[in-house]
Design a protein around this motif. Structure first.
Motif, PDB file in Angstrom:
ATOM      1  N   PRO A   2     -25.767  21.623  60.731  1.00  0.00           N
ATOM      2  CA  PRO A   2     -26.059  22.798  61.556  1.00  0.00           C
ATOM      3  C   PRO A   2     -25.347  22.713  62.909  1.00  0.00           C
ATOM      4  CG  PRO A   2     -28.030  21.437  61.291  1.00  0.00           C
ATOM      5  CD  PRO A   2     -26.947  20.806  60.499  1.00  0.00           C
ATOM      6  N   LYS A   3     -25.056  23.872  63.448  1.00  0.00           N
ATOM      7  CA  LYS A   3     -24.427  23.949  64.767  1.00  0.00           C
ATOM      8  C   LYS A   3     -25.419  23.498  65.820  1.00  0.00           C
ATOM      9  CE  LYS A   3     -20.688  25.945  63.292  1.00  0.00           C
ATOM     10  NZ  LYS A   3     -19.437  25.273  63.240  1.00  0.00           N
ATOM     11  N   LYS A   4     -24.921  22.798  66.832  1.00  0.00           N
ATOM     12  CA  LYS A   4     -25.791  22.342  67.911  1.00  0.00           C
ATOM     13  C   LYS A   4     -26.339  23.539  68.695  1.00  0.00           C
ATOM     14  CE  LYS A   4     -26.017  19.149  71.749  1.00  0.00           C
ATOM     15  NZ  LYS A   4     -25.298  18.174  72.563  1.00  0.00           N
ATOM     16  N   ASN A   5     -25.446  24.447  69.082  1.00  0.00           N
ATOM     17  CA  ASN A   5     -25.844  25.657  69.805  1.00  0.00           C
ATOM     18  C   ASN A   5     -24.990  26.827  69.343  1.00  0.00           C
ATOM     19  OD1 ASN A   5     -27.883  24.837  71.864  1.00  0.00           O
ATOM     20  ND2 ASN A   5     -26.242  23.418  72.425  1.00  0.00           N
ATOM     21  N   VAL A   6     -25.618  27.979  69.250  1.00  0.00           N
ATOM     22  CA  VAL A   6     -24.920  29.216  68.916  1.00  0.00           C
ATOM     23  C   VAL A   6     -25.221  30.199  70.039  1.00  0.00           C
ATOM     24  CG1 VAL A   6     -24.767  31.136  67.292  1.00  0.00           C
ATOM     25  CG2 VAL A   6     -25.145  28.802  66.438  1.00  0.00           C
ATOM     26  N   TYR A   7     -24.163  30.816  70.570  1.00  0.00           N
ATOM     27  CA  TYR A   7     -24.323  31.782  71.644  1.00  0.00           C
ATOM     28  C   TYR A   7     -23.952  33.165  71.139  1.00  0.00           C
ATOM     29  CZ  TYR A   7     -24.882  27.761  74.635  1.00  0.00           C
ATOM     30  OH  TYR A   7     -25.350  26.616  75.199  1.00  0.00           O
ATOM     31  N   HIS A  65     -28.844  31.094  71.367  1.00  0.00           N
ATOM     32  CA  HIS A  65     -29.027  31.508  72.756  1.00  0.00           C
ATOM     33  C   HIS A  65     -28.327  32.844  72.971  1.00  0.00           C
ATOM     34  CE1 HIS A  65     -30.280  27.355  73.419  1.00  0.00           C
ATOM     35  NE2 HIS A  65     -29.197  27.009  72.743  1.00  0.00           N
ATOM     36  N   PHE A  66     -28.971  33.725  73.710  1.00  0.00           N
ATOM     37  CA  PHE A  66     -28.408  35.044  73.967  1.00  0.00           C
ATOM     38  C   PHE A  66     -27.842  35.126  75.377  1.00  0.00           C
ATOM     39  CE2 PHE A  66     -31.229  35.745  70.447  1.00  0.00           C
ATOM     40  CZ  PHE A  66     -30.458  36.569  69.639  1.00  0.00           C
ATOM     41  N   LYS A 102     -18.173  35.862  84.202  1.00  0.00           N
ATOM     42  CA  LYS A 102     -19.584  36.123  84.507  1.00  0.00           C
ATOM     43  C   LYS A 102     -20.451  35.910  83.263  1.00  0.00           C
ATOM     44  CE  LYS A 102     -19.108  39.280  88.384  1.00  0.00           C
ATOM     45  NZ  LYS A 102     -19.989  38.594  89.312  1.00  0.00           N
ATOM     46  N   LEU A 103     -19.955  36.339  82.111  1.00  0.00           N
ATOM     47  CA  LEU A 103     -20.704  36.138  80.868  1.00  0.00           C
ATOM     48  C   LEU A 103     -20.777  34.654  80.511  1.00  0.00           C
ATOM     49  CD1 LEU A 103     -19.286  39.089  78.765  1.00  0.00           C
ATOM     50  CD2 LEU A 103     -21.538  38.951  79.847  1.00  0.00           C
ATOM     51  N   VAL A 104     -19.660  33.974  80.603  1.00  0.00           N
ATOM     52  CA  VAL A 104     -19.604  32.556  80.253  1.00  0.00           C
ATOM     53  C   VAL A 104     -20.485  31.721  81.172  1.00  0.00           C
ATOM     54  CG1 VAL A 104     -18.046  30.553  80.133  1.00  0.00           C
ATOM     55  CG2 VAL A 104     -17.363  32.733  79.127  1.00  0.00           C
ATOM     56  N   SER A 105     -20.688  32.185  82.394  1.00  0.00           N
ATOM     57  CA  SER A 105     -21.522  31.423  83.338  1.00  0.00           C
ATOM     58  C   SER A 105     -22.962  31.265  82.842  1.00  0.00           C
ATOM     59  CB  SER A 105     -21.517  32.086  84.712  1.00  0.00           C
ATOM     60  OG  SER A 105     -22.259  33.294  84.703  1.00  0.00           O
ATOM     61  N   GLN A 106     -23.366  32.085  81.870  1.00  0.00           N
ATOM     62  CA  GLN A 106     -24.720  31.985  81.325  1.00  0.00           C
ATOM     63  C   GLN A 106     -24.846  30.887  80.255  1.00  0.00           C
ATOM     64  OE1 GLN A 106     -26.788  35.649  80.327  1.00  0.00           O
ATOM     65  NE2 GLN A 106     -25.295  36.803  81.505  1.00  0.00           N
ATOM     66  N   ILE A 107     -23.728  30.307  79.845  1.00  0.00           N
ATOM     67  CA  ILE A 107     -23.781  29.245  78.840  1.00  0.00           C
ATOM     68  C   ILE A 107     -24.192  27.941  79.509  1.00  0.00           C
ATOM     69  CG2 ILE A 107     -22.433  27.838  77.234  1.00  0.00           C
ATOM     70  CD1 ILE A 107     -20.713  30.310  76.689  1.00  0.00           C
ATOM     71  N   VAL A 108     -25.261  27.390  79.026  1.00  0.00           N
ATOM     72  CA  VAL A 108     -25.764  26.118  79.553  1.00  0.00           C
ATOM     73  C   VAL A 108     -25.535  25.054  78.480  1.00  0.00           C
ATOM     74  CG1 VAL A 108     -27.779  24.890  80.410  1.00  0.00           C
ATOM     75  CG2 VAL A 108     -27.499  27.324  80.908  1.00  0.00           C
ATOM     76  N   ILE A 109     -24.778  24.047  78.845  1.00  0.00           N
ATOM     77  CA  ILE A 109     -24.462  22.980  77.872  1.00  0.00           C
ATOM     78  C   ILE A 109     -25.400  21.803  78.097  1.00  0.00           C
ATOM     79  CG2 ILE A 109     -22.696  21.377  77.093  1.00  0.00           C
ATOM     80  CD1 ILE A 109     -20.628  23.469  77.885  1.00  0.00           C
TER      81      ILE A 109
END
Length: 109
Positions: A2-7, A65-66, A102-109
């Motif tokens: 499974p994928k670790k995170n999906v955005y 994650h949305f 701005k959209l990418v800034s919402q991705i939390v790794i």
């Protein structure tokens, strides 16, 4: 495996007209170009009701994650083509580099 995170990016407001046209329309009539409205937030929500409703009601695994485009492109009343003097679009429908950042800034790794 499974994928670790999906955005998943929620729908980005579509302007229907090019950013250059909106910019020049505002500029030539003397309106400020720091913040240029592309549409009302109500129109965005009505146009994207089905998918937004689906995302709100459906259950997704914890690793999904949305990214909420409204958070970056809209305020309580309007969605913008230009916000804080930064163009959010490259043309009528595609985010500019600044808009994408701005959209990418919402991705939390």
């Amino acid at each position: 495996m499974p994928k670790k995170n999906v955005y998943v990016i929620k729908p980005v407001p579509e302007m229907g007209r090019s950013i250059s046209k909106l910019f020049y329309e505002n500029y030539w009539v003397g309106k400020p170009v720091k913040d240029i409205v592309s549409m009302s937030k109500t129109y965005y929500e009505q146009r994207n009701y089905d998918i937004l409703h689906h995302f709100k009601q459906a259950r997704y695994p914890a690793n999904v994650h949305f990214i909420d485009s409204q958070k970056e492109f809209c305020d309580a009343r309007y969605c913008y083509a230009v916000r804080d003097s930064h163009p959010l679009y490259h043309d009528a429908h595609h985010a500019s580099q600044q808009g994408a950042e701005k959209l990418v800034s919402q991705i939390v790794i």
